[in-house]
Design an enzyme around this catalytic site. Structure first.
Site, PDB file in Angstrom:
ATOM      1  CG  ASP A  59      -1.865   1.210   1.299  1.00 14.67           C
ATOM      2  OD1 ASP A  59      -2.078   1.611   0.216  1.00 14.67           O
ATOM      3  OD2 ASP A  59      -2.180   1.488   2.493  1.00 14.67           O
ATOM      4  CG  ASP A  64       5.171  11.027  -9.750  1.00 14.81           C
ATOM      5  OD1 ASP A  64       5.306  11.814 -10.638  1.00 14.81           O
ATOM      6  OD2 ASP A  64       5.978  10.805  -8.679  1.00 14.81           O
ATOM      7  CB  THR A 123     -11.038   6.100   5.312  1.00 15.31           C
ATOM      8  OG1 THR A 123      -9.664   5.378   5.780  1.00 15.31           O
ATOM      9  CG2 THR A 123     -11.412   4.987   4.248  1.00 15.31           C
ATOM     10  NE  ARG A 215      -4.762   3.962  13.626  1.00 10.65           N
ATOM     11  CZ  ARG A 215      -4.811   4.937  13.108  1.00 10.65           C
ATOM     12  NH1 ARG A 215      -4.117   6.021  13.966  1.00 10.65           N
ATOM     13  NH2 ARG A 215      -5.466   5.291  12.395  1.00 10.65           N
TER      14      ARG A 215
HETATM   15  O1  LIG Z   1      -8.122   5.617   2.389  1.00 11.09           O
HETATM   16  C1  LIG Z   1      -7.140   5.009   3.281  1.00 11.09           C
HETATM   17  C2  LIG Z   1      -6.351   4.152   2.484  1.00 11.09           C
HETATM   18  C3  LIG Z   1      -5.249   3.393   3.223  1.00 11.09           C
HETATM   19  N1  LIG Z   1      -5.557   3.361   4.554  1.00 11.09           N
HETATM   20  C4  LIG Z   1      -4.427   2.539   5.425  1.00 11.09           C
HETATM   21  O2  LIG Z   1      -5.229   1.517   6.254  1.00 11.09           O
HETATM   22  C5  LIG Z   1      -4.573   1.371   7.438  1.00 11.09           C
HETATM   23  C6  LIG Z   1      -5.833   1.605   8.200  1.00 11.09           C
HETATM   24  O3  LIG Z   1      -5.173   1.193   9.830  1.00 11.09           O
HETATM   25  P1  LIG Z   1      -5.772   1.618  11.062  1.00 11.09           P
HETATM   26  O4  LIG Z   1      -4.752   1.667  12.029  1.00 11.09           O
HETATM   27  O5  LIG Z   1      -7.105   0.719  11.085  1.00 11.09           O
HETATM   28  O6  LIG Z   1      -6.593   2.797  10.979  1.00 11.09           O
HETATM   29  C7  LIG Z   1      -3.419   2.517   7.463  1.00 11.09           C
HETATM   30  O7  LIG Z   1      -2.323   1.621   7.155  1.00 11.09           O
HETATM   31  C8  LIG Z   1      -3.742   3.282   6.364  1.00 11.09           C
HETATM   32  O8  LIG Z   1      -2.730   3.907   5.676  1.00 11.09           O
HETATM   33  C9  LIG Z   1      -6.304   4.031   5.392  1.00 11.09           C
HETATM   34  O9  LIG Z   1      -6.505   4.244   6.463  1.00 11.09           O
HETATM   35  N2  LIG Z   1      -7.438   4.650   4.495  1.00 11.09           N
END
Ligand SMILES: O=c1ccn([C@@H]2O[C@H](COP(=O)(O)O)[C@@H](O)[C@H]2O)c(=O)[nH]1
Length: 235
Positions: A59, A64, A123, A215
């Site tokens: 991810d 770019d 998000t 988390r």
């Molecule tokens: O829109 C987005 C895209 C990627 N993320 C990624 O997902 C995890 C969420 O982690 P939590 O600890 O459950 O919040 C994180 O690695 C983000 O980089 C996202 O949250 N939203």
């Protein structure tokens, strides 16, 4: 079965911490490597996860010009990862080039072609951020849908979206379109910086293929128990 739908992010800053988490949560089969860990330790972590026969969601959210995004996707596809993210706002030309480059990279390395999925709208953003800070003159659900459709028209197989938009995206983009949802929070967990959340069972009911849950599990005093609690709640 429910465990297969959960992707846990390795949002830690060293390879040692990442390995410790993978060993603690040995039942997790799908791990996400994001910016923090990749910038810290590079592709070594991917080699480790492959050696453990884990699936990998890389991810790095490429964003770019087309030539650069395509190059990044070609290189990433040589590691044998399963999912790769890029921003839909990189545009149609970039997404098309990325798809072709991923096919080339995977072929050169002898791996299956990874699934390229587009970020629709992070998000961590809400309607106010979209309208007033980013100056986007569309309602948030309409914007997220338009980004998903752009990704689909560009030949991508799926998108990353908030669980709050997943039902609409599923209905419009169809059953084959892969929808991966971060922003998932059990009722007992802190939302942190996530703005558009659903619980795990709400997200699955709405039509998500995979839930990214970090988390609530990894920052818990007992990550194994937190994961079991989530699986039990989904059941
Ligand atoms: O829109 C987005 C895209 C990627 N993320 C990624 O997902 C995890 C969420 O982690 P939590 O600890 O459950 O919040 C994180 O690695 C983000 O980089 C996202 O949250 N939203």
């Amino acid at each position: 079965m429910n465990l297969d739908k959960i992707i846990v992010p390795l949002d830690v800053s060293s390879k040692e911490d990442a390995i410790a988490l993978v060993e603690k949560l040995h039942q997790v089969t799908f791990w996400k490597v994001g910016l923090e860990l990749f910038v810290s330790c590079g592709p070594e972590i991917l080699t480790f996860l492959k050696s453990q026969e884990k699936r990998i969601f890389l991810d790095l959210k490429f964003h770019d010009i087309p030539n650069t995004v395509a190059g990044a996707c070609r290189s990433a596809s040589r590691y044998g990862v399963d999912l790769i993210t890029l921003h839909a706002t990189a545009g149609k030309t970039a997404m098309k080039a990325a798809q072709m480059a991923a096919e080339d990279g995977a072929k050169e390395a002898g791996y299956p072609v990874p699934k390229l999925i587009a970020i629709t709208l992070l998000t961590s953003l809400n309607s106010r951020d979209l309208a007033f800070d980013l100056k986007v003159p569309l309602e948030l659900p309409e914007y997220a849908l338009s980004m998903a459709l752009l990704a689909q028209e560009s030949g991508l197989v799926g998108a990353v979206c908030s669980p709050q938009e997943v039902a609409q995206l599923r209905q419009t983009c169809g059953d084959e379109f892969l929808l991966v949802c971060p922003g998932v929070r059990p009722v007992w967990a802190d939302k942190g910086d996530q703005q558009r959340t659903f619980t795990p069972s709400e997200a699955l009911k709405a039509g998500a293929n995979y839930l990214v849950i970090g988390r609530p599990i990894t920052a818990s005093n007992d990550p194994v128990k937190a994961l079991e609690r989530i699986i039990e709640e989904i059941r």
